[in-house]
Design a protein around this motif. Sequence first.
Motif, PDB file in Angstrom:
ATOM      1  N   ARG A  84       0.852  -1.197   0.000  1.00  0.00           N
ATOM      2  CA  ARG A  84       0.000   0.000   0.000  1.00  0.00           C
ATOM      3  C   ARG A  84       0.881   1.239   0.000  1.00  0.00           C
ATOM      4  O   ARG A  84       1.883   1.298   0.707  1.00  0.00           O
ATOM      5  CB  ARG A  84      -0.878  -0.004   1.243  1.00  0.00           C
ATOM      6  N   PRO A  85       0.502   2.246  -0.759  1.00  0.00           N
ATOM      7  CA  PRO A  85       1.274   3.486  -0.720  1.00  0.00           C
ATOM      8  C   PRO A  85       1.101   4.139   0.653  1.00  0.00           C
ATOM      9  O   PRO A  85       0.085   3.972   1.313  1.00  0.00           O
ATOM     10  CB  PRO A  85       0.667   4.334  -1.828  1.00  0.00           C
ATOM     11  N   SER A  86       2.131   4.863   1.054  1.00  0.00           N
ATOM     12  CA  SER A  86       2.077   5.483   2.369  1.00  0.00           C
ATOM     13  C   SER A  86       1.096   6.654   2.396  1.00  0.00           C
ATOM     14  O   SER A  86       0.614   7.028   3.449  1.00  0.00           O
ATOM     15  CB  SER A  86       3.464   5.945   2.796  1.00  0.00           C
ATOM     16  N   LEU A  87       0.827   7.240   1.237  1.00  0.00           N
ATOM     17  CA  LEU A  87      -0.118   8.363   1.155  1.00  0.00           C
ATOM     18  C   LEU A  87      -1.244   8.004   0.191  1.00  0.00           C
ATOM     19  O   LEU A  87      -1.039   7.269  -0.764  1.00  0.00           O
ATOM     20  CB  LEU A  87       0.586   9.618   0.619  1.00  0.00           C
ATOM     21  N   PRO A  88      -2.394   8.580   0.430  1.00  0.00           N
ATOM     22  CA  PRO A  88      -3.463   8.409  -0.564  1.00  0.00           C
ATOM     23  C   PRO A  88      -3.033   9.056  -1.878  1.00  0.00           C
ATOM     24  O   PRO A  88      -2.209   9.977  -1.890  1.00  0.00           O
ATOM     25  CB  PRO A  88      -4.653   9.146   0.042  1.00  0.00           C
ATOM     26  N   PRO A  89      -3.565   8.608  -2.995  1.00  0.00           N
ATOM     27  CA  PRO A  89      -3.140   9.136  -4.303  1.00  0.00           C
ATOM     28  C   PRO A  89      -3.268  10.655  -4.420  1.00  0.00           C
ATOM     29  O   PRO A  89      -2.395  11.321  -4.981  1.00  0.00           O
ATOM     30  CB  PRO A  89      -4.066   8.435  -5.304  1.00  0.00           C
ATOM     31  N   SER A  90      -4.308  11.231  -3.891  1.00  0.00           N
ATOM     32  CA  SER A  90      -4.477  12.693  -4.022  1.00  0.00           C
ATOM     33  C   SER A  90      -3.395  13.425  -3.228  1.00  0.00           C
ATOM     34  O   SER A  90      -2.840  14.429  -3.683  1.00  0.00           O
ATOM     35  CB  SER A  90      -5.866  13.118  -3.550  1.00  0.00           C
ATOM     36  N   ALA A  91      -3.073  12.940  -2.036  1.00  0.00           N
ATOM     37  CA  ALA A  91      -2.033  13.582  -1.231  1.00  0.00           C
ATOM     38  C   ALA A  91      -0.672  13.404  -1.883  1.00  0.00           C
ATOM     39  O   ALA A  91       0.171  14.312  -1.848  1.00  0.00           O
ATOM     40  CB  ALA A  91      -2.030  13.005   0.180  1.00  0.00           C
ATOM     41  N   ALA A  92      -0.442  12.239  -2.486  1.00  0.00           N
ATOM     42  CA  ALA A  92       0.838  12.010  -3.165  1.00  0.00           C
ATOM     43  C   ALA A  92       0.993  12.955  -4.344  1.00  0.00           C
ATOM     44  O   ALA A  92       2.081  13.491  -4.608  1.00  0.00           O
ATOM     45  CB  ALA A  92       0.925  10.546  -3.618  1.00  0.00           C
ATOM     46  N   ALA A  93      -0.087  13.232  -5.065  1.00  0.00           N
ATOM     47  CA  ALA A  93      -0.031  14.162  -6.204  1.00  0.00           C
ATOM     48  C   ALA A  93       0.261  15.574  -5.736  1.00  0.00           C
ATOM     49  O   ALA A  93       1.070  16.298  -6.339  1.00  0.00           O
ATOM     50  CB  ALA A  93      -1.354  14.116  -6.976  1.00  0.00           C
ATOM     51  N   ILE A  94      -0.380  16.000  -4.644  1.00  0.00           N
ATOM     52  CA  ILE A  94      -0.138  17.350  -4.098  1.00  0.00           C
ATOM     53  C   ILE A  94       1.312  17.482  -3.664  1.00  0.00           C
ATOM     54  O   ILE A  94       1.976  18.482  -3.942  1.00  0.00           O
ATOM     55  CB  ILE A  94      -1.102  17.631  -2.925  1.00  0.00           C
ATOM     56  N   LEU A  95       1.830  16.455  -2.998  1.00  0.00           N
ATOM     57  CA  LEU A  95       3.224  16.471  -2.542  1.00  0.00           C
ATOM     58  C   LEU A  95       4.179  16.527  -3.722  1.00  0.00           C
ATOM     59  O   LEU A  95       5.174  17.268  -3.696  1.00  0.00           O
ATOM     60  CB  LEU A  95       3.497  15.243  -1.663  1.00  0.00           C
ATOM     61  N   ALA A  96       3.890  15.782  -4.772  1.00  0.00           N
ATOM     62  CA  ALA A  96       4.764  15.786  -5.945  1.00  0.00           C
ATOM     63  C   ALA A  96       4.788  17.166  -6.601  1.00  0.00           C
ATOM     64  O   ALA A  96       5.855  17.656  -7.005  1.00  0.00           O
ATOM     65  CB  ALA A  96       4.290  14.722  -6.936  1.00  0.00           C
TER      66      ALA A  96
END
Length: 114
Positions: A84-96
């Motif tokens: 499982r990714p450590s962050l939800p997909p939306s949070a990972a996109a914002i972080l990127a």
Amino acid sequence: MLLALLARDDLDAAINAGLMDVAPCSGDCTCVTGLAPVWDAQRRLQAAWEARERHLARQARLRRRTAERDARRAPVPATPQAPRPSLPPSAAAILARAKARAAGKSGSEPHEAQ
């Protein structure tokens, strides 16, 4: 012959000679009293064999119960799952996006004031 073997306490040889195959006569003859040691040895031997069978059955039952108890106590193996990714997909996109903006600002180009 069986009486002599039993008198010498050679039970193995008596068994090999057919101790357990001897049966009493159907009538009232003197062999019943003469072969009393044979009948006694047969009864003791049969009781010992039955005791051994009970012991072996008990040991098998205890081993089975122990195995069942150990199986119940063993941890349930985890089913393999996709990591499982450590962050939800939306949070990972914002972080990127934030990392990309930060990398663009700290580049070699100086920032011009307007």
